[in-house]
Design a protein around this motif. Structure first.
Motif: not given
Length: 368
Positions: A25-30, A37-42
């Motif tokens: 789930k987290t992998g697909y979110k990233w 083109y969104q930031s990958l920061s928390n």
């Protein structure tokens, strides 16, 4: 970013996620954020809307009142805003947090008013703690009430006074003043010997203010406020009272004084880096004088006199203080159009609303 780049060429997405220690789930979110083109920061997990949060308008009003009246606390500010027609005001704690968050509360000034909340005072005689030990039986059929006093900083036991009844507070404390000098403040519980009935003032409190000693009382039903003397009583019980029966009051006095010497001079205290209380404690430099010195007010404010029934009357207004304050001269210090302080010597002893004629607070605090 490393995961997203690896995912572009990976043929086993599940294996790649395990390698990076994340869920699918987290992998697909990233990957979705990367493709958009969104930031990958928390991102912040703070809620967008907080029910019950104080509105900016109310917060600004609180700060404006404080800026105009730096000596006012949260309770006073909220009451003034309420009198001016504000609604949906926060509780005192929230208002106090607003003041603290905006740098309106000095740590030094806060310590002057609420220093008893601190775990330990830095200097001897900044604070003494007083209380009666729960009474216990004597072999002659009477009961013993031990009145005890300790210094907050050093844990030094200033005195143990065994009595048949829980009385004689002033007489006992006067003996301590003569031997050790005057402390800056004394902390007690809300027992009738220390605190006034229904918010009045005791003879003990007035006597302390006459000597420029601040009387402080712990919160009702919160004995942890007097934690050090409660702990002292537990030590007394475990080390002496459980192990010894006393014939009469004289016998109890003999053994209690012997135990006090041992507690002060022999028994190391963990909170004192294993020093004994007697190694740390030094008497006060403020000497006790039996004769109460007259007090001179500034002359800038109105001086009123409490009548023999304990009432303060002026301008068709009437406020009940306490019969123990009969004959006392009180300074009426106006801090706003409707709010005033009643000051006895160097102490604010009450806050009153001149418009509604309500007595808002009876808490004693030192002015300077």
């Amino acid at each position: 970013k490393e995961f997203v780049e690896a995912a572009k060429t990976s043929k086993n997405f599940s294996s790649l996620c395990r390698e990076f220690g994340i869920s699918r789930k987290t992998g697909y979110k990233w990957i979705d954020r990367y493709n958009q083109y969104q930031s990958l920061s928390n991102r912040s997990h703070a809620p967008i809307h907080i029910p019950g949060k104080t509105s900016p308008e109310i917060e600004n009003a609180i700060l404006r009142v404080r800026a105009d009246n730096p000596g006012w606390g949260a309770k006073t500010i909220l009451k003034v805003l309420e009198n001016n027609g504000y609604t949906d005001l926060p509780c005192i704690r929230t208002a106090n947090n607003i003041l603290q968050r905006n740098g309106c509360i000095s740590e030094i000034e806060s310590e002057k008013r609420q220093a008893f909340i601190r775990f330990q005072r830095e200097l001897c005689n900044e604070l003494w703690q007083l209380d009666f030990k729960g009474d216990f039986p004597l072999l002659d059929g009477n009961r013993c009430h031990a009145f005890d006093a300790i210094d907050d900083c050093s844990r030094y036991c200033l005195g143990i006074f065994p009595r048949h009844y829980a009385r004689g507070v002033i007489e006992n404390v006067e003996l301590l003043f003569k031997e050790y000098g005057l402390p800056k403040a004394i902390l007690t519980d809300n027992g009738g010997q220390f605190a006034g009935f229904k918010g009045g003032y005791t003879r003990f409190e007035r006597w302390l203010m006459d000597l420029d000693v601040l009387p402080i009382h712990g919160r009702p039903l919160h004995p942890q406020t007097q934690g050090k003397i409660e702990r002292f009583h537990r030590t007394m019980k475990n080390e002496l009272l459980k192990r010894k029966d006393f014939i009469d009051l004289a016998d109890a006095d003999k053994h209690l004084q012997e135990w006090r010497t041992k507690y002060n001079e022999v028994r190391p205290h963990e909170a004192l880096d294993m020093k004994c209380p007697a190694d740390v404690y030094v008497p006060s430099q403020r000497q006790y004088h039996v004769e109460i010195k007259p007090y001179e007010y500034s002359g800038l404010n109105r001086i009123l006199k409490v009548n023999f029934k304990g009432y303060l009357r002026f301008d068709s207004k009437e406020f009940y203080l306490s019969e123990t304050m009969a004959g006392a001269e009180i300074e009426l210090y106006c801090v706003g159009s409707t709010l005033a302080w009643l000051c006895y010597r160097n102490y604010k002893i009450a806050e009153i609303d001149l418009h509604t004629e309500a007595l808002l607070s009876r808490k004693i605090s030192r002015l300077n």
